[in-house]
Design an enzyme around this catalytic site. Sequence first.
Site, mmCIF file in Angstrom:
data_model
loop_
_atom_site.group_PDB
_atom_site.id
_atom_site.type_symbol
_atom_site.label_atom_id
_atom_site.label_comp_id
_atom_site.label_asym_id
_atom_site.label_seq_id
_atom_site.Cartn_x
_atom_site.Cartn_y
_atom_site.Cartn_z
ATOM 1 N N CYS A 103 6.194 8.653 -5.015
ATOM 2 C CA CYS A 103 5.840 9.966 -4.476
ATOM 3 C C CYS A 103 5.024 10.731 -5.503
ATOM 4 C CB CYS A 103 7.081 10.740 -4.091
ATOM 5 S SG CYS A 103 7.974 9.939 -2.780
ATOM 6 N N VAL A 104 3.892 10.183 -5.862
ATOM 7 C CA VAL A 104 3.039 10.838 -6.848
ATOM 8 C C VAL A 104 1.629 10.981 -6.282
ATOM 9 C CG1 VAL A 104 4.270 10.176 -8.896
ATOM 10 C CG2 VAL A 104 2.601 8.619 -7.942
#
Lengths: 537, 189, 111
Positions: free
Chosen positions: C110-111
Amino acid sequence: MAKFTAKPKDLIQIDFKNPKTGWMDTPVEIREHMFCHPAKAKELETVGFPNIHEWRPQDENWNLPEGWKETVLNGIKERLQKYRSFHVFMDICVRCGACADKCHFYLGTGDPKNMPVLRAELLRSIYRKYFTASGKILGKTAGARELTEDVLKEIWYYYYQCTECRRCSVFCPYGIDQAEITMIGRELTNLLGLQLGWIGGPVANCYMKGNHLGLEPHTIKSNIEMMLDDIETITGIRINPTFNRKGAEILFVTPSGDLFAMPGIYTAMGYLMLFHELGLDYTWSTYASEGGNFGFFSSNEMAKRLNSKIYAEAKRLGVKWVLGGECGHMWRVLHQYMDTWNGPADFLEVPKSPITGTVFDNAKSAKMTHISEFTADLIKHGKLKLDKSRNDHLKVTFHDSCNTARGMGMFEEPRYIIKNVCNHFYEMPENTIREKTFCCGSGTGLNASENMELRMRGGLPRANAVKYVHEQHGVNMLANVCAIDRATLSASMDYWVPGVGVAGISELVGNALVMEGEKERTADLRGETLPGKEGAE
Amino acid sequence: MSFNKLLSEKKPAILKKWFDAILDTYPAETADFLKKQKDRFANPVGSTIYSGMDSLLNSLLNADDPDTISKYLDDIVRIRAVQDFTPSQSLAFVFKLKDAVREEMSGESNAGDFPGELIAFERRVDALALTAFDIYMKCREKIYDLKANELRNMTVKLVERANLIFEARYRDIDLKDLVLEGNKSERGE
Amino acid sequence: MATIDFQGKQIEVDEDGYLVNLDDWVKDVGIQMAKGDGMELTDAHWEVINFLREYYAKYQIAPMIKILVKEIAKVMGPEKGNTKYLYELFPDGPAKQACRYAGLPKPTGCV
């Protein structure tokens, strides 16, 4: 688009009209910028995915393993027996079309195969051919077709143009959950080793190190230390959280993006400040260091396997209950699957706020409560001192994350919090929020960079509604409760609505939270000078 | 009757023809949906294109300044630039306006009275096409930027921030304005 | 899988040109990658690249830039721990370019 293929001689006779053929007769064209790179072999080996092999989506030959067709058909058979829902969803669709124009990918691409009904038909047609009498006999007339390599590619291509957001299901009169069909479709292609890097990587990391990013215990600590430094600079208060502490009352689990990515770290700073101010008896875990679950985008078994560490860690540490951070799909997993996969968590107690005494009965069985439920309850009981004016530089709208909205029905708590920590809050139009919320366009592991064109298409319906409140009310901050939103909406805003930032709700809480013994705040959590504090120190 | 007056009168019919022409570039069932669904939030592509075309026609009639025209064109091209089209397919709709105008005007007995005005109008449409090409390229470059820089964004924008915070903290100089600027650039202001 | 030719040996890289196996990295691989981008690596570049590799050895992930800048400032002084300096060294962005030359993988999730 993106292929600059028109030759001068073609230009003279180019036909700008779209060819009209039936969907079965329109072969799939795998286009660059629409798909993600394949997973690396070593990542797939780590978690024992089958049929690992070299392949590239854009190649003619995918080097499919021998007997691939039997593998897929056996896979379908097994899942028809195992999941009654899948069997029902393969049979009951009457193709009424209610779902057709509800998908953000269809709205953005205009490609009929992005209509949920047609996306499901890609697989249903195989089901009919091999598992129903009418399909076997009547073939195409009964909507059945052979499973060929092209058909497989088509399923793969379009099942990674679905973010399992379940907006279409809201409109389906039969309640067909298209997300579950996509999940099965992905499981089937995974049997052939056709996994994405952006899913395979996080899954392998999570399995080996506890979180998607592969942050090791000392890395987690070091990143949090850095946030604590910044909090001290802004508030004058030094916070000392604990890690892996046995006997803590509460275990806190959040997506690892909050510990590494922008602007997720500001959300994490908000958590740290809130818990400190409450004097909460809680601990971080460097083992259960991931709330999210990219296994959920691979297979049911993988999701279960990666999820198991949350209860295991809660048991090991001897906590009473688990508090969870701001994440989207994490909550679908926790709310709808964790308990039956890895429960019963009878060693835990029903979550009860030690500050207000509120018992979260909605989490009676899973024993895990959402940070927004927890925070809203604190505000409702007047337990937080809040200075809304510290968010006066922000005009905020709220994006319901698909999974917290449609997966757990949490609509009011985030709004209640925002209204209590911000003076300027504006809702997007009714048919784009709450249970009808539009996906960010990059969920379910599609948040890579190489598929940026797909992400922009899928992000259009959401961005279109943001653009409206941006133009009407000057909205400049898109608040949300999801780590994938925080990581991906920035790019979407950059393309569609420049001038709008992205923030987790706990960041806004951190801004407004008046902490005991704090110095006068002159900057928000991003280091941005607060209105009226220019020149003050 | 002046050319402009005639054009204004024919505007609804021209707009309809022009809109139909762009819809023809989508699959039939999609074209149908893009045309019929009037809710702008349920149909972002259709409604943005329609209102963009409507505004563009008004702007051409009023001879609005290039910035205004460019804004309306941007709304349409930004969408076309990320859909399944070659660049020529994306932008051909601009020229279709000429066809729509000529077809609508041809029925008029006095249409031939304005050869000069018609040519001038068509030149404006050509200029519109060139502007559309600029916008299209900007959109495509943006996509590549986003793709190339996302890793950078996740970390490097922090450099800017961290650096400014760092300098403010360690060098003891007030760089808040710069911090503010950094944040603005992050929000694309 | 894509490869680069390094001294007659094929080394695996991913679609974005990052090394697949960290163990394939030697100093000359970094030099060759930089050459491919039309860059000559100086001592100043190596300070940053070595820092990244040391950080990676310790933490098993490329640092958040916020940390990179802070740490470089700590070790090498504020005149090097700043954006402008790092950008001058690595025009495509310190995280992206320097990490590639240092042989470090890019983060996913989740970047």
